[in-house]
Design a protein around this motif. Structure first.
Motif, PDB file in Angstrom:
ATOM      1  N   ILE A  28       0.825  -1.216   0.000  1.00 23.46           N
ATOM      2  CA  ILE A  28       0.000   0.000   0.000  1.00 23.46           C
ATOM      3  C   ILE A  28       0.858   1.265   0.000  1.00 23.46           C
ATOM      4  CG2 ILE A  28      -1.877  -1.213   1.169  1.00 23.46           C
ATOM      5  CD1 ILE A  28      -1.149   0.371   3.717  1.00 23.46           C
ATOM      6  N   LYS A  29       2.178   1.100  -0.176  1.00 23.44           N
ATOM      7  CA  LYS A  29       3.139   2.196  -0.285  1.00 23.44           C
ATOM      8  C   LYS A  29       3.284   3.001   1.011  1.00 23.44           C
ATOM      9  CE  LYS A  29       3.628   1.010  -4.581  1.00 23.44           C
ATOM     10  NZ  LYS A  29       4.769   0.151  -4.973  1.00 23.44           N
ATOM     11  N   TYR A  30       2.959   2.357   2.142  1.00 28.88           N
ATOM     12  CA  TYR A  30       3.202   3.031   3.414  1.00 28.88           C
ATOM     13  C   TYR A  30       4.693   3.195   3.656  1.00 28.88           C
ATOM     14  CZ  TYR A  30       3.254   3.957   8.439  1.00 28.88           C
ATOM     15  OH  TYR A  30       3.477   4.507   9.676  1.00 28.88           O
ATOM     16  N   THR A  31       5.495   2.202   3.255  1.00 29.10           N
ATOM     17  CA  THR A  31       6.940   2.336   3.412  1.00 29.10           C
ATOM     18  C   THR A  31       7.457   3.525   2.597  1.00 29.10           C
ATOM     19  OG1 THR A  31       7.191   0.668   1.677  1.00 29.10           O
ATOM     20  CG2 THR A  31       7.369  -0.083   3.948  1.00 29.10           C
ATOM     21  N   ASP A  32       6.877   3.795   1.429  1.00 32.30           N
ATOM     22  CA  ASP A  32       7.263   4.959   0.637  1.00 32.30           C
ATOM     23  C   ASP A  32       6.891   6.248   1.347  1.00 32.30           C
ATOM     24  OD1 ASP A  32       8.043   3.089  -1.189  1.00 32.30           O
ATOM     25  OD2 ASP A  32       6.616   3.659  -2.744  1.00 32.30           O
ATOM     26  N   GLY A  99      -3.580  -1.058  15.653  1.00 28.83           N
ATOM     27  CA  GLY A  99      -2.542  -1.710  16.438  1.00 28.83           C
ATOM     28  C   GLY A  99      -1.242  -0.924  16.479  1.00 28.83           C
ATOM     29  N   ASN A 100      -0.501  -1.088  17.546  1.00 29.39           N
ATOM     30  CA  ASN A 100       0.715  -0.290  17.766  1.00 29.39           C
ATOM     31  C   ASN A 100       1.831  -0.573  16.767  1.00 29.39           C
ATOM     32  OD1 ASN A 100      -0.138   1.231  19.983  1.00 29.39           O
ATOM     33  ND2 ASN A 100       0.284  -0.434  21.418  1.00 29.39           N
ATOM     34  N   THR A 101       1.885  -1.780  16.229  1.00 26.01           N
ATOM     35  CA  THR A 101       2.925  -2.098  15.241  1.00 26.01           C
ATOM     36  C   THR A 101       2.358  -2.559  13.909  1.00 26.01           C
ATOM     37  OG1 THR A 101       3.148  -4.419  15.936  1.00 26.01           O
ATOM     38  CG2 THR A 101       4.504  -2.792  17.092  1.00 26.01           C
ATOM     39  N   VAL A 102       1.157  -3.079  13.904  1.00 28.06           N
ATOM     40  CA  VAL A 102       0.583  -3.683  12.705  1.00 28.06           C
ATOM     41  C   VAL A 102      -0.143  -2.668  11.832  1.00 28.06           C
ATOM     42  CG1 VAL A 102      -1.087  -5.396  11.902  1.00 28.06           C
ATOM     43  CG2 VAL A 102       0.411  -5.924  13.820  1.00 28.06           C
ATOM     44  N   SER A 103      -0.711  -1.625  12.441  1.00 26.29           N
ATOM     45  CA  SER A 103      -1.533  -0.665  11.707  1.00 26.29           C
ATOM     46  C   SER A 103      -0.728   0.552  11.257  1.00 26.29           C
ATOM     47  CB  SER A 103      -2.694  -0.197  12.589  1.00 26.29           C
ATOM     48  OG  SER A 103      -3.428   0.827  11.952  1.00 26.29           O
ATOM     49  N   ILE A 104      -1.149   1.181  10.165  1.00 23.83           N
ATOM     50  CA  ILE A 104      -0.559   2.459   9.760  1.00 23.83           C
ATOM     51  C   ILE A 104      -1.153   3.613  10.554  1.00 23.83           C
ATOM     52  CG2 ILE A 104      -0.097   1.575   7.453  1.00 23.83           C
ATOM     53  CD1 ILE A 104      -2.382   3.323   6.398  1.00 23.83           C
ATOM     54  N   ASP A 227     -15.316  -0.508  -4.049  1.00 29.80           N
ATOM     55  CA  ASP A 227     -14.779   0.777  -4.493  1.00 29.80           C
ATOM     56  C   ASP A 227     -13.274   0.707  -4.710  1.00 29.80           C
ATOM     57  OD1 ASP A 227     -17.209   2.466  -4.393  1.00 29.80           O
ATOM     58  OD2 ASP A 227     -17.171   1.924  -2.276  1.00 29.80           O
ATOM     59  N   LEU A 228     -12.578  -0.034  -3.872  1.00 31.09           N
ATOM     60  CA  LEU A 228     -11.130  -0.245  -4.024  1.00 31.09           C
ATOM     61  C   LEU A 228     -10.750  -1.496  -3.269  1.00 31.09           C
ATOM     62  CD1 LEU A 228     -10.168   0.779  -1.045  1.00 31.09           C
ATOM     63  CD2 LEU A 228      -9.955   2.990  -2.115  1.00 31.09           C
ATOM     64  N   VAL A 229      -9.486  -1.865  -3.339  1.00 26.25           N
ATOM     65  CA  VAL A 229      -9.028  -3.094  -2.689  1.00 26.25           C
ATOM     66  C   VAL A 229      -7.779  -2.809  -1.869  1.00 26.25           C
ATOM     67  CG1 VAL A 229     -10.020  -4.581  -4.460  1.00 26.25           C
ATOM     68  CG2 VAL A 229      -7.647  -3.799  -4.691  1.00 26.25           C
ATOM     69  N   ALA A 230      -7.502  -3.748  -0.941  1.00 30.64           N
ATOM     70  CA  ALA A 230      -6.311  -3.653  -0.089  1.00 30.64           C
ATOM     71  C   ALA A 230      -5.847  -5.070   0.224  1.00 30.64           C
ATOM     72  CB  ALA A 230      -6.633  -2.878   1.194  1.00 30.64           C
ATOM     73  N   PRO A 231      -4.598  -5.231   0.668  1.00 31.42           N
ATOM     74  CA  PRO A 231      -4.094  -6.570   0.995  1.00 31.42           C
ATOM     75  C   PRO A 231      -4.771  -7.137   2.239  1.00 31.42           C
ATOM     76  CG  PRO A 231      -2.303  -4.973   0.725  1.00 31.42           C
ATOM     77  CD  PRO A 231      -3.565  -4.197   0.829  1.00 31.42           C
ATOM     78  N   GLY A 232      -4.854  -8.454   2.296  1.00 26.88           N
ATOM     79  CA  GLY A 232      -5.389  -9.133   3.466  1.00 26.88           C
ATOM     80  C   GLY A 232      -5.728 -10.565   3.119  1.00 26.88           C
ATOM     81  N   GLY A 233      -5.742 -11.432   4.119  1.00 23.46           N
ATOM     82  CA  GLY A 233      -6.129 -12.811   3.893  1.00 23.46           C
ATOM     83  C   GLY A 233      -7.614 -12.951   3.646  1.00 23.46           C
ATOM     84  N   PHE A 234      -8.400 -12.052   4.236  1.00 23.08           N
ATOM     85  CA  PHE A 234      -9.846 -11.996   4.071  1.00 23.08           C
ATOM     86  C   PHE A 234     -10.252 -10.522   4.039  1.00 23.08           C
ATOM     87  CE2 PHE A 234      -8.805 -15.870   6.389  1.00 23.08           C
ATOM     88  CZ  PHE A 234      -9.484 -16.846   5.670  1.00 23.08           C
ATOM     89  N   THR A 235     -11.432 -10.250   3.511  1.00 20.39           N
ATOM     90  CA  THR A 235     -11.860  -8.848   3.462  1.00 20.39           C
ATOM     91  C   THR A 235     -12.061  -8.267   4.859  1.00 20.39           C
ATOM     92  OG1 THR A 235     -14.169  -9.542   3.160  1.00 20.39           O
ATOM     93  CG2 THR A 235     -12.904  -9.008   1.182  1.00 20.39           C
ATOM     94  N   PHE A 237      -9.929  -8.237   6.985  1.00 21.65           N
ATOM     95  CA  PHE A 237      -8.653  -7.665   7.380  1.00 21.65           C
ATOM     96  C   PHE A 237      -8.101  -6.685   6.347  1.00 21.65           C
ATOM     97  CE2 PHE A 237      -8.532 -12.141   9.246  1.00 21.65           C
ATOM     98  CZ  PHE A 237      -9.307 -11.753  10.330  1.00 21.65           C
ATOM     99  N   SER A 238      -8.660  -6.688   5.135  1.00 20.46           N
ATOM    100  CA  SER A 238      -8.314  -5.621   4.191  1.00 20.46           C
ATOM    101  C   SER A 238      -9.109  -4.355   4.483  1.00 20.46           C
ATOM    102  CB  SER A 238      -8.555  -6.078   2.742  1.00 20.46           C
ATOM    103  OG  SER A 238      -9.923  -6.340   2.489  1.00 20.46           O
ATOM    104  N   THR A 239     -10.335  -4.513   4.972  1.00 23.92           N
ATOM    105  CA  THR A 239     -11.180  -3.349   5.259  1.00 23.92           C
ATOM    106  C   THR A 239     -10.549  -2.421   6.293  1.00 23.92           C
ATOM    107  OG1 THR A 239     -13.154  -4.616   4.671  1.00 23.92           O
ATOM    108  CG2 THR A 239     -13.484  -2.644   6.007  1.00 23.92           C
ATOM    109  N   PRO A 240     -10.031  -2.914   7.435  1.00 19.13           N
ATOM    110  CA  PRO A 240      -9.421  -1.999   8.394  1.00 19.13           C
ATOM    111  C   PRO A 240      -8.146  -1.335   7.887  1.00 19.13           C
ATOM    112  CG  PRO A 240      -9.118  -4.274   9.095  1.00 19.13           C
ATOM    113  CD  PRO A 240     -10.110  -4.293   7.981  1.00 19.13           C
ATOM    114  N   VAL A 241      -7.483  -1.904   6.878  1.00 22.87           N
ATOM    115  CA  VAL A 241      -6.336  -1.225   6.285  1.00 22.87           C
ATOM    116  C   VAL A 241      -6.795   0.094   5.649  1.00 22.87           C
ATOM    117  CG1 VAL A 241      -4.524  -1.391   4.533  1.00 22.87           C
ATOM    118  CG2 VAL A 241      -5.094  -3.383   5.925  1.00 22.87           C
ATOM    119  N   VAL A 242      -7.960   0.070   5.015  1.00 23.03           N
ATOM    120  CA  VAL A 242      -8.517   1.296   4.422  1.00 23.03           C
ATOM    121  C   VAL A 242      -9.036   2.225   5.512  1.00 23.03           C
ATOM    122  CG1 VAL A 242     -10.316   2.191   2.896  1.00 23.03           C
ATOM    123  CG2 VAL A 242      -9.029   0.141   2.253  1.00 23.03           C
TER     124      VAL A 242
END
Length: 519
Positions: A28-32, A99-104, A227-235, A237-242
């Motif tokens: 998701i280009k967070y590292t960028d 999450g403290n380490t897992v979330s952006i 509307d868009l997509v994100a990484p995750g094993g299931f939706t 876990f992709s939904t909270p990334v957005v």
């Protein structure tokens, strides 16, 4: 209207492990974003989150495990039943969301947690309670809601009532709502809440999710989701990334000097638009525009049938967002060119009128992306709704006149994609062009004739930066005329902005003087 509970189904039957998140940050280009901003990267600090979960077991467990180390320093307030065991599903969603380490959005510290069955009925939306009872206001500070569940009341009347109430709340309360669609390519999507207009429906980056058109009986049939997509094993876990991406941008709206004083930046609709404009369009992405003939480049459906606007790119969305608002014009401009990234919040677009933005692309670029999105307007008694109809189009500007780049003639302007988006059903329009040629362009957003209630619309755009030639008048020599032109544009974002930093200043002057003489 009967007031019975929906069938609420969690989206995941197994949990993802934390080891995958380094890849998520890269995808998701967070590292960028972190590389670009360093210590000043926003974290979602000060932004409240609402997490709504389906009960995981017969006991009704719905809340994350507050003892998990990912939630140290966070306050999770239970809005439904208390004293229940933690939900593993809710815990994994929460890790991705704040999450403290897992979330952006690791800076989020205030969370409200609901059981979806209470949230839909007695505690928030008040579905089925009649037009005199409106949704509750969100708790103070809550800007983002995450819904990693699917379900239905088993009745299109009740489902539509819930969807209208959600869209009403999004507009009234200025909240961003991320919702998941069902897992499994080709599986049936559930009505709640993936068919909302005003939320953001999220699928999986690998395409393994439901992508059926909104069915008959549900408001706005034939609309495309997600509307868009994100990484995750299931939706789930992709939904909270957005959702986390939205919290990060709300934080930027409060803290970034370029937009912190602009109330339009703090709009959920603005954040939705820049997220959709900033996605990574992968090679197979297409919204179905013909590739040849008179209709080349004209799409009647803005989104890819599987991936929507495609893969979340938080670095690009942040760049669009913090480049700031650039107001459009009522007529096309041939001398006022805007920066290559930005957005515009239009409070009221009148029927049968257009807004225009002009861009000067100095060298050919690999891609250009534009998204426009707007809310549907829901009656205060939830008995009806209406939606404006917009079209989005890019023109070539030649000698001060607009020239169409649709059809086969447009092949000299862009290699593939769409330069027109003309959906009659969606509340989004999207342009994406590959290999856009150098030249001057005009973007047009037109509201088509209609009696719908005028609601705000936001346009976001991304074009890679190009560098202006110091020969500003194109006569083959850098001389006094070019210097005069630059001085006339001093402290603006005009065509004399040679280094593409959105302001004409001493850095541009140094570049011009170093090129003095014949080109």
């Amino acid at each position: 209207m009967p007031n019975r509970l929906p069938t609420a189904i969690t989206l995941a039957l197994a949990l993802c492990t934390a080891g995958a998140h380094a890849d998520v940050f890269t995808d998701i280009k967070y590292t960028d974003l972190v590389t670009r901003l360093g210590a000043s990267v926003p974290t979602g600090a000060g932004i409240g989150i609402g997490q709504v979960e389906a009960p995981e077991n017969a006991a009704g467990s719905y809340a994350p495990d507050v003892a998990n180390s990912e939630f140290v320093g966070k306050t999770i307030t239970l809005m439904s039943a208390t004293g229940l065991a933690a939900s593993g599903h809710a815990t994994e969603v929460a890790r991705n969301l704040y999450g403290n380490t897992v979330s952006i959005a690791k800076g989020v510290t205030s969370i409200n947690s609901w059981n979806v069955n209470q949230w839909l009925t007695s505690d928030f939306l008040h579905t089925g309670q009649g037009g005199a009872v409106v949704p509750s206001a969100p708790p103070a500070g809550v800007k983002v809601f995450n819904h990693s569940w699917i379900g239905s009341f088993g009745s299109s009347i009740n489902d539509n009532d819930a969807l209208r109430r959600l869209d009403f709340s999004v507009t009234r309360d200025n909240i961003f709502v991320a919702v998941g669609t069902n897992n499994g390519a080709g599986s049936a999507a559930q009505s709640l809440l993936s068919y909302a207009f005003n939320g953001v429906t999220v699928g999986l980056a690998d395409g393994n999710h439901a992508n059926a058109l909104t069915p008959a009986g549900i408001d706005g049939p034939t609309r495309r989701k997600p509307d868009l997509v994100a990484p995750g094993g299931f939706t789930s876990f992709s939904t909270p990334v957005v959702g986390a991406a939205a919290a990060l941008l709300f934080d930027a709206a409060d803290s970034h000097p370029a937009i912190a004083t602009n109330a339009n930046a703090n709009k959920a609709l603005t954040i939705k638009s820049v997220l959709m404009a900033g996605t990574t369009h992968r090679p197979t992405w297409s919204n179905g525009a013909p590739t040849s003939g008179a209709s080349r480049g004209i799409s009647t459906a803005p989104l890819d049938t599987v991936y929507g606007a495609d893969l979340l790119n938080i670095d690009r969305a942040h760049l669009i967002f913090t480049s700031g608002e650039a107001n459009g014009f009522a007529t096309p401009q041939s001398s006022v060119f805007l920066r290559h990234q930005g957005w515009d919040y239009i409070p009221t677009a009148l029927s049968n009128t257009s807004t225009y933005w002009s861009f000067r692309v100095h060298q050919g670029v690999s891609e250009a992306s534009v998204a426009a999105t707007w809310h549907r307007q829901v009656a205060t008694n939830f008995s009806s709704f209406n939606v404006q109809d917009f079209d989005l189009r890019l023109w070539k500007l030649v000698g001060g006149a607009l020239v169409s780049i649709s059809g086969d003639a447009g092949a000299t302007a862009f290699a593939s994609g769409n330069c027109e988006s003309k959906s009659a059903t969606e509340n989004t329009e999207l342009l994406y062009m590959r290999n856009l040629a150098a030249g001057d362009y005009v973007l047009e957003l037109k509201r088509n004739i209609g009696t719908q209630t005028a609601m705000p619309v936001v346009v976001g755009w991304y074009i890679p930066n190009t560098v202006a030639s110091p020969d500003l008048d194109g006569d083959g020599v850098v001389c006094a005329q070019d210097l005069a032109s630059m001085l006339n544009q001093w402290s603006t974002a005009g065509s004399a902005d040679l280094n593409a930093d959105n302001i004409v200043n001493a850095a541009d002057l140094a570049m011009l003087l170093s090129a003095w003489g014949p080109i």
